[in-house]
Write a protein that holds these residues in place. Structure first.
Motif, PDB file in Angstrom:
ATOM      1  N   ALA A 100      11.720  82.279  -8.193  1.00  0.00           N
ATOM      2  CA  ALA A 100      10.736  82.617  -7.166  1.00  0.00           C
ATOM      3  C   ALA A 100       9.417  81.946  -7.516  1.00  0.00           C
ATOM      4  CB  ALA A 100      10.551  84.126  -7.064  1.00  0.00           C
ATOM      5  N   VAL A 101       8.630  81.630  -6.482  1.00  0.00           N
ATOM      6  CA  VAL A 101       7.298  81.051  -6.667  1.00  0.00           C
ATOM      7  C   VAL A 101       6.309  81.859  -5.834  1.00  0.00           C
ATOM      8  CG1 VAL A 101       5.828  79.040  -6.316  1.00  0.00           C
ATOM      9  CG2 VAL A 101       8.190  78.732  -7.096  1.00  0.00           C
ATOM     10  N   GLU A 102       5.266  82.340  -6.500  1.00  0.00           N
ATOM     11  CA  GLU A 102       4.250  83.142  -5.832  1.00  0.00           C
ATOM     12  C   GLU A 102       2.905  82.415  -5.890  1.00  0.00           C
ATOM     13  OE1 GLU A 102       4.440  86.453  -4.434  1.00  0.00           O
ATOM     14  OE2 GLU A 102       6.582  85.930  -4.427  1.00  0.00           O
ATOM     15  N   SER A 103       2.202  82.368  -4.769  1.00  0.00           N
ATOM     16  CA  SER A 103       0.862  81.779  -4.737  1.00  0.00           C
ATOM     17  C   SER A 103      -0.151  82.785  -5.253  1.00  0.00           C
ATOM     18  CB  SER A 103       0.492  81.362  -3.314  1.00  0.00           C
ATOM     19  OG  SER A 103       1.359  80.350  -2.842  1.00  0.00           O
ATOM     20  N   ALA A 104      -1.168  82.267  -5.935  1.00  0.00           N
ATOM     21  CA  ALA A 104      -2.233  83.121  -6.457  1.00  0.00           C
ATOM     22  C   ALA A 104      -3.501  82.278  -6.529  1.00  0.00           C
ATOM     23  CB  ALA A 104      -1.858  83.671  -7.828  1.00  0.00           C
ATOM     24  N   SER A 105      -4.565  82.871  -6.988  1.00  0.00           N
ATOM     25  CA  SER A 105      -5.813  82.117  -7.127  1.00  0.00           C
ATOM     26  C   SER A 105      -6.620  82.684  -8.275  1.00  0.00           C
ATOM     27  CB  SER A 105      -6.622  82.162  -5.831  1.00  0.00           C
ATOM     28  OG  SER A 105      -6.955  83.488  -5.491  1.00  0.00           O
ATOM     29  N   VAL A 106      -7.485  81.824  -8.828  1.00  0.00           N
ATOM     30  CA  VAL A 106      -8.356  82.203  -9.938  1.00  0.00           C
ATOM     31  C   VAL A 106      -9.795  82.159  -9.444  1.00  0.00           C
ATOM     32  CG1 VAL A 106      -9.218  81.517 -12.204  1.00  0.00           C
ATOM     33  CG2 VAL A 106      -6.772  81.343 -11.693  1.00  0.00           C
ATOM     34  N   HIS A 107     -10.549  83.215  -9.738  1.00  0.00           N
ATOM     35  CA  HIS A 107     -11.966  83.264  -9.367  1.00  0.00           C
ATOM     36  C   HIS A 107     -12.749  83.785 -10.568  1.00  0.00           C
ATOM     37  CE1 HIS A 107     -11.276  82.572  -5.034  1.00  0.00           C
ATOM     38  NE2 HIS A 107     -10.181  83.309  -5.211  1.00  0.00           N
ATOM     39  N   VAL A 108     -13.550  82.926 -11.170  1.00  0.00           N
ATOM     40  CA  VAL A 108     -14.433  83.317 -12.268  1.00  0.00           C
ATOM     41  C   VAL A 108     -15.795  82.679 -12.027  1.00  0.00           C
ATOM     42  CG1 VAL A 108     -12.607  83.642 -13.973  1.00  0.00           C
ATOM     43  CG2 VAL A 108     -13.622  81.379 -13.674  1.00  0.00           C
ATOM     44  N   GLU A 109     -16.764  82.996 -12.893  1.00  0.00           N
ATOM     45  CA  GLU A 109     -18.113  82.476 -12.680  1.00  0.00           C
ATOM     46  C   GLU A 109     -18.187  80.951 -12.761  1.00  0.00           C
ATOM     47  OE1 GLU A 109     -17.711  83.815 -16.999  1.00  0.00           O
ATOM     48  OE2 GLU A 109     -17.134  84.551 -15.007  1.00  0.00           O
ATOM     49  N   SER A 110     -17.251  80.336 -13.483  1.00  0.00           N
ATOM     50  CA  SER A 110     -17.285  78.875 -13.641  1.00  0.00           C
ATOM     51  C   SER A 110     -16.544  78.136 -12.531  1.00  0.00           C
ATOM     52  CB  SER A 110     -16.702  78.476 -15.002  1.00  0.00           C
ATOM     53  OG  SER A 110     -15.359  78.909 -15.117  1.00  0.00           O
ATOM     54  N   GLY A 111     -15.950  78.845 -11.580  1.00  0.00           N
ATOM     55  CA  GLY A 111     -15.266  78.184 -10.485  1.00  0.00           C
ATOM     56  C   GLY A 111     -14.034  78.931 -10.026  1.00  0.00           C
ATOM     57  N   SER A 112     -13.282  78.292  -9.145  1.00  0.00           N
ATOM     58  CA  SER A 112     -12.039  78.895  -8.648  1.00  0.00           C
ATOM     59  C   SER A 112     -11.055  77.788  -8.311  1.00  0.00           C
ATOM     60  CB  SER A 112     -12.314  79.746  -7.410  1.00  0.00           C
ATOM     61  OG  SER A 112     -12.838  78.933  -6.365  1.00  0.00           O
ATOM     62  N   HIS A 113      -9.780  78.137  -8.278  1.00  0.00           N
ATOM     63  CA  HIS A 113      -8.747  77.177  -7.882  1.00  0.00           C
ATOM     64  C   HIS A 113      -7.457  77.925  -7.543  1.00  0.00           C
ATOM     65  CE1 HIS A 113      -7.598  77.790 -12.125  1.00  0.00           C
ATOM     66  NE2 HIS A 113      -6.376  77.391 -11.757  1.00  0.00           N
ATOM     67  N   PRO A 114      -6.616  77.334  -6.682  1.00  0.00           N
ATOM     68  CA  PRO A 114      -5.317  77.946  -6.385  1.00  0.00           C
ATOM     69  C   PRO A 114      -4.346  77.711  -7.530  1.00  0.00           C
ATOM     70  CG  PRO A 114      -5.526  75.883  -5.206  1.00  0.00           C
ATOM     71  CD  PRO A 114      -6.854  76.115  -5.871  1.00  0.00           C
ATOM     72  N   MET A 115      -3.421  78.629  -7.722  1.00  0.00           N
ATOM     73  CA  MET A 115      -2.420  78.482  -8.778  1.00  0.00           C
ATOM     74  C   MET A 115      -1.085  79.013  -8.283  1.00  0.00           C
ATOM     75  SD  MET A 115      -3.518  81.565 -11.405  1.00  0.00           S
ATOM     76  CE  MET A 115      -2.072  81.357 -12.416  1.00  0.00           C
ATOM     77  N   ARG A 116      -0.054  78.786  -9.065  1.00  0.00           N
ATOM     78  CA  ARG A 116       1.283  79.281  -8.748  1.00  0.00           C
ATOM     79  C   ARG A 116       1.814  80.070  -9.945  1.00  0.00           C
ATOM     80  NH1 ARG A 116      -0.168  77.002  -4.727  1.00  0.00           N
ATOM     81  NH2 ARG A 116       1.033  75.718  -3.252  1.00  0.00           N
ATOM     82  N   LEU A 117       2.539  81.127  -9.651  1.00  0.00           N
ATOM     83  CA  LEU A 117       3.289  81.862 -10.664  1.00  0.00           C
ATOM     84  C   LEU A 117       4.764  81.543 -10.450  1.00  0.00           C
ATOM     85  CD1 LEU A 117       1.467  85.324 -10.689  1.00  0.00           C
ATOM     86  CD2 LEU A 117       1.124  83.359 -12.198  1.00  0.00           C
ATOM     87  N   LEU A 118       5.380  80.978 -11.487  1.00  0.00           N
ATOM     88  CA  LEU A 118       6.769  80.526 -11.406  1.00  0.00           C
ATOM     89  C   LEU A 118       7.666  81.513 -12.143  1.00  0.00           C
ATOM     90  CD1 LEU A 118       6.146  76.751 -12.254  1.00  0.00           C
ATOM     91  CD2 LEU A 118       5.908  77.907 -10.046  1.00  0.00           C
ATOM     92  N   TYR A 119       8.658  82.038 -11.453  1.00  0.00           N
ATOM     93  CA  TYR A 119       9.622  82.971 -12.035  1.00  0.00           C
ATOM     94  C   TYR A 119      10.946  82.237 -12.165  1.00  0.00           C
ATOM     95  CZ  TYR A 119       6.204  86.543 -10.665  1.00  0.00           C
ATOM     96  OH  TYR A 119       5.060  87.295 -10.527  1.00  0.00           O
ATOM     97  N   VAL A 120      11.356  81.973 -13.403  1.00  0.00           N
ATOM     98  CA  VAL A 120      12.565  81.169 -13.637  1.00  0.00           C
ATOM     99  C   VAL A 120      13.416  81.838 -14.710  1.00  0.00           C
ATOM    100  CG1 VAL A 120      11.413  79.009 -13.004  1.00  0.00           C
ATOM    101  CG2 VAL A 120      11.413  79.765 -15.395  1.00  0.00           C
ATOM    102  N   PRO A 121      14.738  81.527 -14.743  1.00  0.00           N
ATOM    103  CA  PRO A 121      15.584  82.101 -15.798  1.00  0.00           C
ATOM    104  C   PRO A 121      15.062  81.704 -17.182  1.00  0.00           C
ATOM    105  CG  PRO A 121      16.926  81.135 -14.061  1.00  0.00           C
ATOM    106  CD  PRO A 121      15.521  80.724 -13.782  1.00  0.00           C
ATOM    107  N   SER A 122      15.008  82.652 -18.091  1.00  0.00           N
ATOM    108  CA  SER A 122      14.548  82.373 -19.445  1.00  0.00           C
ATOM    109  C   SER A 122      15.536  81.441 -20.157  1.00  0.00           C
ATOM    110  CB  SER A 122      14.407  83.677 -20.233  1.00  0.00           C
ATOM    111  OG  SER A 122      14.139  83.409 -21.598  1.00  0.00           O
ATOM    112  N   THR A 123      15.009  80.512 -20.922  1.00  0.00           N
ATOM    113  CA  THR A 123      15.879  79.584 -21.664  1.00  0.00           C
ATOM    114  C   THR A 123      16.661  80.308 -22.753  1.00  0.00           C
ATOM    115  OG1 THR A 123      14.001  79.023 -23.101  1.00  0.00           O
ATOM    116  CG2 THR A 123      14.433  77.564 -21.225  1.00  0.00           C
ATOM    117  N   SER A 124      16.234  81.507 -23.119  1.00  0.00           N
ATOM    118  CA  SER A 124      16.977  82.280 -24.116  1.00  0.00           C
ATOM    119  C   SER A 124      18.249  82.872 -23.528  1.00  0.00           C
ATOM    120  CB  SER A 124      16.102  83.412 -24.662  1.00  0.00           C
ATOM    121  OG  SER A 124      15.830  84.374 -23.648  1.00  0.00           O
ATOM    122  N   GLY A 125      18.378  82.787 -22.178  1.00  0.00           N
ATOM    123  CA  GLY A 125      19.558  83.323 -21.519  1.00  0.00           C
ATOM    124  C   GLY A 125      19.433  84.780 -21.135  1.00  0.00           C
TER     125      GLY A 125
END
Length: 531
Positions: free
Chosen positions: A401-426
């Motif tokens: 799954a991929v979820e859109s998100a955003s970062v807002h702090v005093e030094s600026g802001s930008h869009p980001m993504r949260l990626l949900y993927v199967p763990s490589t540990s299995g």
């Protein structure tokens, strides 16, 4: 000394060539396919000497004998039974036992003896270490037990005396110029003599007092400083000056290989923090931090390293100053450390993507990297919002799954993504944060990039296990000096390894062709030729 360095360089190149051929064929055929000039050593017989046997053929014969363990008589009988081997080596007739004996005693000098041993012993070690099928190769223990020095049981056996001399010389000539203790000009010892001692101590893995004594034994009592003198001098180096000196030195070392490598393409880098354990009193020690082990204490250093298919180098070093119960440090500002590391590194190479571990999961770190115009891939701690997504994925029977998100702090802001993927540990699902636009169909393959971070663990193991001198000093200036020089020596090793690969076969995989101990023997001749 310069000729000796060239001899070792060419000898190892011969050994690497034989090793590479050996992977696919037998020993005789490996020699048959050799197209390797022998220029670094000379024939002790003058031009008018009536010796009819080719000097090159004799050198290759001794390398062959050293690899197999054949005696002169056994090898002569081999050539008689297999005259095609004599032809492959370059003989017009089969030499007898006495011809080999005379050549070794009268025709070969000490450098040629060393050349033969270096090339052959490299092949023997590689065959056994890499499990190459080669029944004719003698056991590794015969050459390891027979040639390594046992001056002191504390000394790391992977480093020979020659390795120490060669690495010390390279560091003196090409790395030390950007470090300045700012001591008076009329002092007894120059800064470079302290740097040489520090290099020696790191390579033999001993403390200051013992290292100074052993260094004086090798270089002369009047040449090297005493241990307490060394520590006093080290404390004269300003911490900011050390970091700045490392940065300038890295730039110089990279310029050495400008004709061999190109960093025009943006690289993938990894940022991490390593710890150097500390066991003393912590009161009044603001640079000592706690560790994951609640009772542990350590000095911490952050580094930025190139990873992936490029040369694995450390491009930037920063001390980490954390708030602890025993000091008055401000709360942790890890994003500022990240900013300094990336800015330093970008002075040397363009950076495309930065990989960090979960310790750097912070919106300030995310925004800092975005402000620096680099991509990031960082694993997220699972909070309530991420847990809600995971539960929904389980209900919908989704693996990605991929979820859109955003970062807002005093030094600026930008869009980001949260990626949900199967763990490589299995087991379970891993969550990553990135500022790249990644869709569900590519999320899993994109997150596999994170697995490259294993290289930095190997890097730290080598820095601390091969090059870091021992000390129990409470003084942070000493600790920083020791760590910076260990990283510097690691970089020298990796650059030398790169040059060998470029000369021999062009294969630029992560695994070094030489161990740290073997590779440092080539440093002075392979990196920059002396005037």
């Amino acid at each position: 000394m310069e000729n000796f360095e060239c001899t070792l360089c060419e000898a190892y190149q011969l050994g690497i060539t034989i090793r590479n051929e050996f992977k696919e064929t037998d020993l005789v055929t490996a020699f048959e396919n050799l197209d390797h000039s022998i220029d670094a050593i000379k024939d002790e017989y003058p031009a008018w000497h009536p010796a009819p046997l080719s000097f090159r053929a004799m050198v290759l014969s001794f390398v062959f004998m050293e690899i197999t363990g054949d005696s002169y008589a056994e090898f002569s009988r081999r050539l008689t039974r297999q005259p095609e081997v004599a032809t492959i080596l370059g003989f017009t007739r089969v030499p007898d036992e006495s011809a080999f004996s005379r050549a070794w005693r009268n025709r070969f000098d000490d450098e040629t003896h060393e050349y033969v041993h270096a090339a052959a012993h490299f092949v023997i070690k590689e065959v056994h270490d890499r499990d190459i099928s080669a029944s004719e190769v003698r056991p590794k223990k015969e050459i390891v037990e027979g040639t390594e020095e046992n001056i002191d049981s504390v000394e790391d056996e992977s480093f020979s005396q020659n390795a120490i001399v060669q690495t010390t010389r390279l560091a003196r000539d090409h790395a030390f110029g950007h470090f300045d203790s700012d001591r008076a000009s009329n002092t007894t010892y120059e800064d470079t003599q302290f740097f040489e001692l520090q290099t020696f101590m790191g390579m033999v893995r001993c403390g200051t007092a013992q290292g100074a004594t052993r260094f004086q034994y090798r270089r002369g009592e009047e040449y090297g400083p005493h241990g307490d003198t060394h520590l006093r001098a080290v404390k004269q180096f300003d911490p900011e000056g050390l970091v700045s000196g490392f940065n300038e030195t890295t730039d110089r070392l990279l310029s050495v290989i400008a004709s061999e490598a190109s960093f025009r393409r943006p690289v993938t880098a990894a940022i991490d923090i390593t710890t150097i354990p500390y066991y003393g009193e912590v009161k009044g020690m603001p640079m000592v931090s706690g560790t994951k082990d609640r009772d542990g204490r350590a000095f911490k250093f952050a580094t930025l390293s190139i990873i992936g298919q490029n040369i694995p180098l450390v491009l930037a070093v920063e001390p980490v100053r954390e708030s602890s119960e025993w000091d008055e440090n401000s709360s942790n500002q890890i994003h500022r450390t990240v900013r300094r590391l990336v800015r330093q590194a970008k002075e040397h190479v363009p950076i495309e993507t930065v990989l960090c571990d979960r310790e750097f999961d912070s919106i300030r770190v995310f925004q800092t990297l975005s402000n620096l115009d680099v991509n990031y891939l960082i694993p997220k701690r699972v909070s309530s919002s991420e847990r809600d997504v995971l539960e929904q994925m389980e209900e919908d029977d989704q693996e990605v799954a991929v979820e859109s998100a955003s970062v807002h702090v005093e030094s600026g802001s930008h869009p980001m993504r949260l990626l949900y993927v199967p763990s490589t540990s299995g087991e379970g699902t891993a969550v990553f944060a990135t500022n790249l636009r990644v869709g569900p169909e590519e999320a899993e393959s994109f997150c596999r990039r994170y697995s490259r971070r294993w290289q930095i663990e190997s890097e730290y193991k080598s820095i601390k296990g091969d090059f870091l001198a021992k000390t129990s000093s409470k003084d942070y200036r000493v600790r920083l000096f020791y760590f910076v020089f260990a990283v510097l020596l690691y970089n020298i090793w990796r650059l030398t390894d790169f040059l060998l690969k470029a000369v021999v076969d062009g294969e630029m995989d992560y695994e070094p062709v030489l161990t740290a101990g073997e590779c440092v023997e080539l440093v002075a001749s392979a990196l920059i030729p002396h005037d």
